[in-house]
Design an enzyme around this catalytic site. Structure first.
Site, PDB file in Angstrom:
ATOM      1  CB  ALA A  63      -0.879  -0.009   1.242  1.00  0.00           C
ATOM      2  N   GLY A 106       0.819  -5.099   0.851  1.00  0.00           N
ATOM      3  CA  GLY A 106      -0.375  -5.161   0.004  1.00  0.00           C
ATOM      4  C   GLY A 106      -0.078  -5.752  -1.365  1.00  0.00           C
ATOM      5  CD  GLU A 109      -2.202  -7.741   2.721  1.00  0.00           C
ATOM      6  OE1 GLU A 109      -2.107  -6.555   2.326  1.00  0.00           O
ATOM      7  OE2 GLU A 109      -2.564  -8.048   3.860  1.00  0.00           O
ATOM      8  CD  GLU A 129       1.933  -5.661   5.521  1.00  0.00           C
ATOM      9  OE1 GLU A 129       2.785  -6.539   5.811  1.00  0.00           O
ATOM     10  OE2 GLU A 129       1.150  -5.767   4.563  1.00  0.00           O
TER      11      GLU A 129
HETATM   12  N1  DAK Z   1       4.676   3.282  -0.589  1.00  0.00           N
HETATM   13  C1  DAK Z   1       5.062   4.477  -1.128  1.00  0.00           C
HETATM   14  N2  DAK Z   1       6.225   4.626  -1.801  1.00  0.00           N
HETATM   15  C2  DAK Z   1       7.017   3.538  -1.932  1.00  0.00           C
HETATM   16  C3  DAK Z   1       6.669   2.276  -1.392  1.00  0.00           C
HETATM   17  C4  DAK Z   1       5.404   2.164  -0.692  1.00  0.00           C
HETATM   18  N3  DAK Z   1       4.941   1.014  -0.189  1.00  0.00           N
HETATM   19  N4  DAK Z   1       7.658   1.420  -1.668  1.00  0.00           N
HETATM   20  C5  DAK Z   1       8.581   2.087  -2.365  1.00  0.00           C
HETATM   21  N5  DAK Z   1       8.208   3.374  -2.528  1.00  0.00           N
HETATM   22  C6  DAK Z   1       8.914   4.451  -3.212  1.00  0.00           C
HETATM   23  C7  DAK Z   1      10.102   4.913  -2.388  1.00  0.00           C
HETATM   24  O1  DAK Z   1       9.698   5.835  -1.390  1.00  0.00           O
HETATM   25  C8  DAK Z   1      10.963   5.549  -3.474  1.00  0.00           C
HETATM   26  O2  DAK Z   1      10.443   6.802  -3.779  1.00  0.00           O
HETATM   27  P1  DAK Z   1      11.401   8.105  -3.819  1.00  0.00           P
HETATM   28  O3  DAK Z   1      12.072   8.147  -2.495  1.00  0.00           O
HETATM   29  O4  DAK Z   1      12.354   7.806  -4.960  1.00  0.00           O
HETATM   30  O5  DAK Z   1      10.459   9.233  -4.092  1.00  0.00           O
HETATM   31  C9  DAK Z   1      10.714   4.636  -4.680  1.00  0.00           C
HETATM   32  O6  DAK Z   1       9.493   3.947  -4.415  1.00  0.00           O
HETATM   33  C10 DAK Z   1      11.798   3.574  -4.869  1.00  0.00           C
HETATM   34  O7  DAK Z   1      11.943   2.894  -3.634  1.00  0.00           O
HETATM   35  P2  DAK Z   1      13.378   2.652  -2.957  1.00  0.00           P
HETATM   36  O8  DAK Z   1      14.303   3.762  -3.259  1.00  0.00           O
HETATM   37  O9  DAK Z   1      13.117   2.368  -1.526  1.00  0.00           O
HETATM   38  O10 DAK Z   1      13.861   1.348  -3.728  1.00  0.00           O
HETATM   39  P3  DAK Z   1      14.838   0.216  -3.206  1.00  0.00           P
HETATM   40  O11 DAK Z   1      15.137  -0.648  -4.392  1.00  0.00           O
HETATM   41  O12 DAK Z   1      16.000   0.813  -2.464  1.00  0.00           O
HETATM   42  O13 DAK Z   1      13.991  -0.615  -2.139  1.00  0.00           O
HETATM   43  C11 DAK Z   1      11.984  -1.765  -1.361  1.00  0.00           C
HETATM   44  C12 DAK Z   1      12.869  -1.338  -2.561  1.00  0.00           C
HETATM   45  C13 DAK Z   1      10.726  -2.394  -1.928  1.00  0.00           C
HETATM   46  C14 DAK Z   1      12.742  -2.797  -0.502  1.00  0.00           C
HETATM   47  C15 DAK Z   1      11.666  -0.509  -0.497  1.00  0.00           C
HETATM   48  O14 DAK Z   1      11.159   0.492  -1.366  1.00  0.00           O
HETATM   49  C16 DAK Z   1      10.655  -0.782   0.559  1.00  0.00           C
HETATM   50  O15 DAK Z   1      10.982  -1.362   1.595  1.00  0.00           O
HETATM   51  N6  DAK Z   1       9.391  -0.359   0.336  1.00  0.00           N
HETATM   52  C17 DAK Z   1       8.337  -0.443   1.317  1.00  0.00           C
HETATM   53  C18 DAK Z   1       7.831  -1.861   1.379  1.00  0.00           C
HETATM   54  C19 DAK Z   1       6.757  -1.978   2.439  1.00  0.00           C
HETATM   55  O16 DAK Z   1       6.977  -1.670   3.608  1.00  0.00           O
HETATM   56  N7  DAK Z   1       5.592  -2.425   2.005  1.00  0.00           N
HETATM   57  C20 DAK Z   1       4.458  -2.559   2.904  1.00  0.00           C
HETATM   58  C21 DAK Z   1       3.654  -1.287   2.826  1.00  0.00           C
HETATM   59  S1  DAK Z   1       2.368  -1.297   4.024  1.00  0.00           S
HETATM   60  C22 DAK Z   1      -4.698  -1.776   5.893  1.00  0.00           C
HETATM   61  C23 DAK Z   1      -4.698  -2.730   4.897  1.00  0.00           C
HETATM   62  C24 DAK Z   1      -3.558  -2.978   4.144  1.00  0.00           C
HETATM   63  C25 DAK Z   1      -2.410  -2.279   4.397  1.00  0.00           C
HETATM   64  C26 DAK Z   1      -2.408  -1.316   5.397  1.00  0.00           C
HETATM   65  C27 DAK Z   1      -3.539  -1.063   6.140  1.00  0.00           C
HETATM   66  N8  DAK Z   1      -5.863  -1.494   6.675  1.00  0.00           N
HETATM   67  C28 DAK Z   1      -7.095  -2.275   6.432  1.00  0.00           C
HETATM   68  C29 DAK Z   1      -5.895  -0.463   7.647  1.00  0.00           C
HETATM   69  C30 DAK Z   1      -1.224  -2.553   3.645  1.00  0.00           C
HETATM   70  C31 DAK Z   1      -0.090  -2.028   4.073  1.00  0.00           C
HETATM   71  C32 DAK Z   1       1.132  -2.126   3.300  1.00  0.00           C
HETATM   72  O17 DAK Z   1       1.227  -2.709   2.239  1.00  0.00           O
END
Ligand code: DAK
Length: 255
Positions: A63, A106, A109, A129
């Site tokens: 997400a 997400g 998911e 998460e």
């Molecule tokens: N959201 C927004 N931007 C993201 C992102 C994300 N999930 N993942 C990556 N980006 C963006 C980065 O911020 C970066 O943007 P800039 O800084 O260049 O503007 C760009 O994509 C490239 O990312 P990286 O520079 O970080 O790239 P790397 O190759 O170094 O790393 C990575 C790739 C995938 C390991 C890293 O980007 C990362 O760890 N990303 C986050 C992964 C993550 O934590 N995913 C889970 C998100 S939380 C809910 C239901 C569902 C959910 C929540 C609530 N409710 C019912 C309440 C779901 C939640 C989630 O999915």
């Protein structure tokens, strides 16, 4: 820019998530755009299978964290945050996920809401998460244990570590691993194969397999038997069996 790009390949609808600047992180716009595409796919009788994919670097990195970081509990609760993602899991026609790169949070998911996952050698899966102070919210704590068992699902949800594609295949999350440059070719071949069959039978098979994850064995077997019986009311069953007996290729009419 469109957050979702579609292409038709004969009877297959290829849907590509398209937010390269955010590794295809799923925001409100993308969820809305995808839902529009899903509604069209479900209605269009000329389409028999859909493929959901991302880029070579990311299927989807979850997400959109930047969009949700300031959300309050009240907002999340009142707007039933994430319920917009439900149509993907509710679509009755088949959907294959073609995963390359990151499928996290997400994104993982989303892939699990599809009917099966074909993955490239560089695919990585995880539910990170916990690192953000939340838990999976779109089925990750429910679909992942059903796919890979409690031990691995719990470890992934509690540590936030990623699984590489071989671990994901061994664990049962991924149906097949293919070279990155063959991912689309192999997925389209599988999708086109599904389109060759009776859509009635394909949808019944999907519904019946999904039922295995929703109730007890006796109920599931009875549900399967009723669908199995019902398919004898179709012309496609007569056609499929006649084609076998007469050693010819079946031509299904979805009737
Ligand atoms: N959201 C927004 N931007 C993201 C992102 C994300 N999930 N993942 C990556 N980006 C963006 C980065 O911020 C970066 O943007 P800039 O800084 O260049 O503007 C760009 O994509 C490239 O990312 P990286 O520079 O970080 O790239 P790397 O190759 O170094 O790393 C990575 C790739 C995938 C390991 C890293 O980007 C990362 O760890 N990303 C986050 C992964 C993550 O934590 N995913 C889970 C998100 S939380 C809910 C239901 C569902 C959910 C929540 C609530 N409710 C019912 C309440 C779901 C939640 C989630 O999915």
């Amino acid at each position: 820019m469109n957050t979702v790009i579609t292409e038709r390949h004969d009877k297959v609808l290829l849907v590509r998530l398209n937010r390269p600047e955010a590794l295809n992180a799923i925001n409100e716009q993308l969820a809305d755009d995808l839902n529009e595409v899903l509604a069209t796919y479900e209605k269009d009788e000329t389409l028999g299978c859909m493929v959901l994919t991302g880029s070579e670097k990311a299927f989807a990195a979850g997400a959109d964290i930047k969009e949700m970081q300031f959300k309050t509990y009240a907002e999340a609760y009142f707007e039933d945050f994430i319920c917009k993602w439900d149509p993907l899991a509710r679509t009755r026609k088949p959907i294959i996920a073609a995963v390359a790169g990151f499928a996290l949070g997400g994104g993982c998911e989303f892939a699990m809401m599809c009917d099966f996952i074909l993955a490239a050698e560089n695919a990585k899966f995880g539910q990170p998460e916990i690192k953000l102070g939340i838990i999976p919210g779109a089925g990750g704590t429910q679909r992942l244990p059903r796919a890979v068992g409690k031990a691995k699902a719990m470890a992934l949800a509690l540590t936030g570590r990623m699984m590489d594609v071989n671990e994901a295949e061994r664990a049962g999350l991924v149906s097949r691993v293919v070279p990155l440059d063959k991912l689309m070719e192999e997925t389209l071949a599988a999708a086109l194969m599904i389109c060759e069959y009776s859509q009635l039978a394909v949808m019944a098979a999907k519904e019946s397999v999904n039922r295995a994850f929703e109730g007890g064995l006796a109920d599931g077997v009875m549900f399967e038997r009723r669908l199995f019986h019902a398919l004898f009311a179709t012309q496609d069953q007569k056609e499929g069996m006649d084609a076998f007996v007469n050693k010819r290729k079946a031509s299904f009419k979805n009737a």
